[in-house]
Design a protein around this motif. Structure first.
Motif, short mmCIF file in Angstrom:
data_model
loop_
_atom_site.label_atom_id
_atom_site.label_comp_id
_atom_site.label_asym_id
_atom_site.label_seq_id
_atom_site.Cartn_x
_atom_site.Cartn_y
_atom_site.Cartn_z
N HIS A 189 0.85 -1.12 -0.15
CA HIS A 189 0.12 0.19 0.05
C HIS A 189 1.04 1.26 -0.02
O HIS A 189 1.82 1.37 1.15
CB HIS A 189 -0.82 -0.14 1.21
CG HIS A 189 -1.69 -1.06 1.37
ND1 HIS A 189 -3.10 -1.22 1.11
CD2 HIS A 189 -1.50 -2.43 2.00
CE1 HIS A 189 -3.85 -2.40 1.16
NE2 HIS A 189 -2.64 -3.33 1.92
N ARG A 209 -1.64 -7.66 -3.62
CA ARG A 209 -2.08 -6.57 -4.63
C ARG A 209 -1.06 -5.45 -4.22
O ARG A 209 -0.56 -5.42 -3.20
CB ARG A 209 -3.50 -6.36 -4.55
CG ARG A 209 -4.35 -7.51 -4.86
CD ARG A 209 -5.79 -7.08 -4.89
NE ARG A 209 -6.73 -8.09 -5.10
CZ ARG A 209 -8.03 -7.94 -5.62
NH1 ARG A 209 -8.67 -6.82 -5.71
NH2 ARG A 209 -8.83 -9.05 -5.72
N PHE A 211 -1.45 -1.13 -4.22
CA PHE A 211 -2.36 -0.22 -4.16
C PHE A 211 -1.31 1.12 -4.00
O PHE A 211 -0.56 1.06 -3.26
CB PHE A 211 -3.32 -0.19 -2.86
CG PHE A 211 -4.16 -1.64 -2.66
CD1 PHE A 211 -5.17 -1.62 -3.35
CD2 PHE A 211 -3.47 -2.68 -2.17
CE1 PHE A 211 -6.02 -2.83 -3.20
CE2 PHE A 211 -4.36 -3.55 -1.87
CZ PHE A 211 -5.62 -3.90 -2.50
N THR A 213 -2.34 5.79 -4.21
CA THR A 213 -3.13 6.81 -4.31
C THR A 213 -2.73 7.70 -5.53
O THR A 213 -3.37 8.62 -5.95
CB THR A 213 -3.44 7.73 -3.01
OG1 THR A 213 -1.82 8.22 -2.76
CG2 THR A 213 -3.96 7.01 -1.67
N PRO A 241 -5.42 7.12 -8.19
CA PRO A 241 -5.62 6.07 -7.26
C PRO A 241 -6.11 4.75 -8.09
O PRO A 241 -7.14 4.65 -8.71
CB PRO A 241 -6.68 6.36 -6.19
CG PRO A 241 -6.81 7.89 -6.27
CD PRO A 241 -6.44 8.17 -7.89
N ALA A 242 -5.31 3.83 -7.74
CA ALA A 242 -5.43 2.49 -8.78
C ALA A 242 -4.92 1.32 -8.08
O ALA A 242 -3.97 1.43 -6.79
CB ALA A 242 -4.73 2.49 -10.13
N GLN A 243 -5.25 0.02 -8.12
CA GLN A 243 -4.69 -1.02 -7.72
C GLN A 243 -4.19 -1.92 -8.93
O GLN A 243 -4.52 -2.00 -10.05
CB GLN A 243 -5.97 -1.81 -6.83
CG GLN A 243 -6.82 -2.40 -8.02
CD GLN A 243 -7.89 -3.39 -7.10
OE1 GLN A 243 -7.19 -4.16 -6.12
NE2 GLN A 243 -9.01 -3.68 -7.52
N LEU A 256 -9.15 2.49 -8.42
CA LEU A 256 -9.69 2.44 -7.19
C LEU A 256 -10.87 3.20 -7.10
O LEU A 256 -11.17 4.48 -7.35
CB LEU A 256 -8.96 2.74 -6.00
CG LEU A 256 -7.77 2.16 -5.39
CD1 LEU A 256 -6.79 2.44 -4.30
CD2 LEU A 256 -8.34 0.47 -5.29
N ARG A 257 -12.06 2.67 -6.85
CA ARG A 257 -13.48 3.32 -6.74
C ARG A 257 -13.61 3.61 -5.36
O ARG A 257 -13.28 2.83 -4.20
CB ARG A 257 -14.47 2.11 -6.97
CG ARG A 257 -14.43 1.48 -8.32
CD ARG A 257 -14.25 2.49 -9.50
NE ARG A 257 -14.05 1.80 -10.72
CZ ARG A 257 -14.05 2.40 -11.93
NH1 ARG A 257 -13.83 3.76 -11.75
NH2 ARG A 257 -13.95 1.59 -12.96
N PRO A 259 -11.61 5.78 -3.50
CA PRO A 259 -10.58 5.67 -2.59
C PRO A 259 -10.57 6.37 -1.12
O PRO A 259 -11.24 7.46 -1.27
CB PRO A 259 -9.41 5.83 -3.42
CG PRO A 259 -10.03 6.96 -4.33
CD PRO A 259 -11.21 6.47 -4.60
#
Length: 268
Positions: A189, A209, A211, A213, A241-243, A256-257, A259
Motif C-alpha cells: 500500500h 495486490r 495499491f 493513491t 488512485p489504482a490497484q 480504485l473506486r 478511495p
C-alpha cells in the motif's frame, strides 16, 4: 518368575514428521547458462529475495526435453544466490537418476491442478505481461494469506533505497521516488505517489495486490509477473488512485473506486 525386560529409553532425540516451506523453481529450459542468466536478472530486481531458502527444482515442463539437464550447473547457479537446492520432482526417469547422482533427493510429483474457469478475454495489448524465471513459494493452504504483520514506512524513499517486508504487508505513507524499490511477500500500500518499483507477492503469493493513491510506477510486479514503464498506463489509472492485481497470468491495473483519501507527507 522372570520379570519382563523394559525397552531401553532413548532420550537424546525424538522423531517427528515436519512440514517446511520450500521455494519451487519451475525449470522451463535445459540450458543451464540461460537459466543462470535469467535467475541473476530476476534476483537483481529484488536483492535479498533469497535467504538460504531450501529449493525444489520442478522438471515437469522439461520432462520430454531430449537434451540432458546439467544439474551441477543448476545447483551452482542457485547456490550463488543464497539458496540451498535439496530436491527435484517431475522429471523423466533419466533426469531423476541424473539428479540423484548430483546429490539431489527425489520429491513426490505435484498434485494435479484443479479445473479452473476459462480465462477471461485478454484486455488491451497494454496489459500484456512477461513471466521471467518462475519462482513460487509453496504453502500448505489453497489460498495464500498475508504475512503475520505489517511493515510501515513513514519517510520518503529516495532513488537507490529499498525496503523489503519479509512475510508481511508493506504500507508506505510517503513518496516512493523513481529508482527506489518496495518489496513485500504480501500486499503493498502506497498512500502517496508510487514512482519507483513495487514488487508484491515476492515469494509467490498470487493473491497479493499493489495499491497506490497516485500510480506512476517504474515497474510493478506480483508473484513474478511484471510490467514496466515501456508500456504506458491507461489514462484512467495513470497518476490516479489504482490497484494492481493478478487474474490468471494477466497483470490487471484498475482504478480504485471511492478511495480513502489521506494527506501523505510527500516530498517532491
Amino acid at each position: 518368575m522372570v520379570s519382563p525386560t523394559s525397552a531401553p529409553s532413548r532420550t537424546s532425540f525424538d522423531l517427528k514428521s515436519a512440514s517446511l516451506p520450500v521455494v519451487a523453481v519451475m525449470l522451463k529450459t535445459t540450458d543451464a547458462a540461460v537459466f543462470a542468466a535469467d535467475l541473476a536478472e530476476r534476483v537483481a530486481e529484488a536483492p535479498g529475495f533469497f535467504d538460504n531458502d531450501p529449493v525444489l527444482i520442478d522438471l515437469a515442463a522439461v520432462r520430454e526435453a531430449p537434451e540432458p539437464v546439467d544439474f551441477a550447473a543448476l545447483v551452482a547457479a542457485l547456490r550463488s544466490h543464497s539458496t540451498l537446492p535439496v530436491a527435484v520432482r517431475g522429471g523423466s526417469p533419466a533426469q531423476m537418476d541424473a539428479a540423484r547422482a548430483a546429490g539431489l533427493a527425489a520429491a513426490p510429483d505435484a498434485p494435479a491442478a484443479r479445473a479452473e474457469a476459462p480465462a477471461p478475454t485478454p484486455a488491451a495489448a497494454a496489459r500484456e505481461v512477461v513471466r521471467e524465471v518462475e519462482v513460487v513459494r509453496e504453502v500448505h493452504v489453497e489460498v495464500p494469506v498475508a504475512g503475520p504483520g505489517t511493515v510501515v514506512i513513514d519517510k520518503p524513499l529516495r532513488s537507490g533505497q529499498q525496503v523489503y517486508a519479509r512475510g508481511a504487508d508493506l504500507v508506505v505513507l510517503a513518496v516512493v521516488s523513481f529508482g527506489a524499490e518496495v518489496i513485500a511477500d504480501g500486499n503493498i500500500h502506497v498512500y502517496a505517489p508510487l514512482r519507483g518499483r513495487a514488487i508484491a507477492g515476492a515469494r509467490g503469493n498470487t493473491e497479493a495486490r499493489i495499491f497506490s493513491t497516485c500510480l506512476e510506477p517504474q515497474l510493478v510486479s506480483i508473484a513474478g509477473i511484471y510490467r514496466t514503464t515501456e508500456t504506458a498506463l491507461a489514462d484512467e489509472v495513470a497518476g490516479k488512485p489504482a490497484q494492481v492485481r493478478l487474474e490468471g497470468e494477466k497483470l490487471l491495473i484498475e482504478p480504485l473506486r471511492n478511495p480513502v483519501r489521506i494527506n501523505p507527507r510527500e516530498t517532491q
